[in-house]
Design a protein around this motif. Structure first.
Motif, PDB file in Angstrom:
ATOM      1  N   TRP A  26       1.045  -0.739   0.031  1.00 56.79           N
ATOM      2  CA  TRP A  26      -0.063  -0.142  -0.107  1.00 56.79           C
ATOM      3  C   TRP A  26       0.510   1.314   0.069  1.00 56.79           C
ATOM      4  O   TRP A  26       0.795   2.930  -0.448  1.00 56.79           O
ATOM      5  N   GLU A  29       0.965   1.421  -4.317  1.00 56.89           N
ATOM      6  CA  GLU A  29       0.075   1.595  -4.302  1.00 56.89           C
ATOM      7  C   GLU A  29       0.059   3.562  -3.888  1.00 56.89           C
ATOM      8  O   GLU A  29      -0.182   4.281  -4.860  1.00 56.89           O
ATOM      9  N   ARG A  30      -0.084   3.754  -2.827  1.00 49.14           N
ATOM     10  CA  ARG A  30      -0.264   5.238  -2.309  1.00 49.14           C
ATOM     11  C   ARG A  30       0.788   6.309  -2.449  1.00 49.14           C
ATOM     12  O   ARG A  30       0.336   7.051  -3.981  1.00 49.14           O
TER      13      ARG A  30
END
Length: 73
Positions: A26, A29-30
């Protein structure tokens, strides 16, 4: 098995996969989504790689500056 030597394991829905991969995905992805907020990076207009890399570095500096500004103010 892929070229990196990682076996493909697909866990059933609701079950932990247990292989340890993807625990911090994550974060990546962020960060990519933050970079895509910059139009020049989302739609690549530059033909030369060093110009695109310069805009990428500027975007990273702006992202870091915004995070630091939030933490100190």
């Amino acid at each position: 098995m892929c070229a990196a030597g990682i076996a493909t394991e697909i866990a059933r829905r609701g079950q932990p996969h247990g292989c340890g991969l993807g625990k911090t995905r994550w974060v990546v992805e962020r960060t990519i989504s933050w970079l895509h907020n910059f139009r020049r990076l989302r739609i690549r207009f530059e033909r030369l790689a060093f110009i695109h890399e310069a805009f990428l570095r500027i975007a990273c500096c702006i992202i870091c500056w915004r995070l630091l500004r939030k933490s100190f103010c």
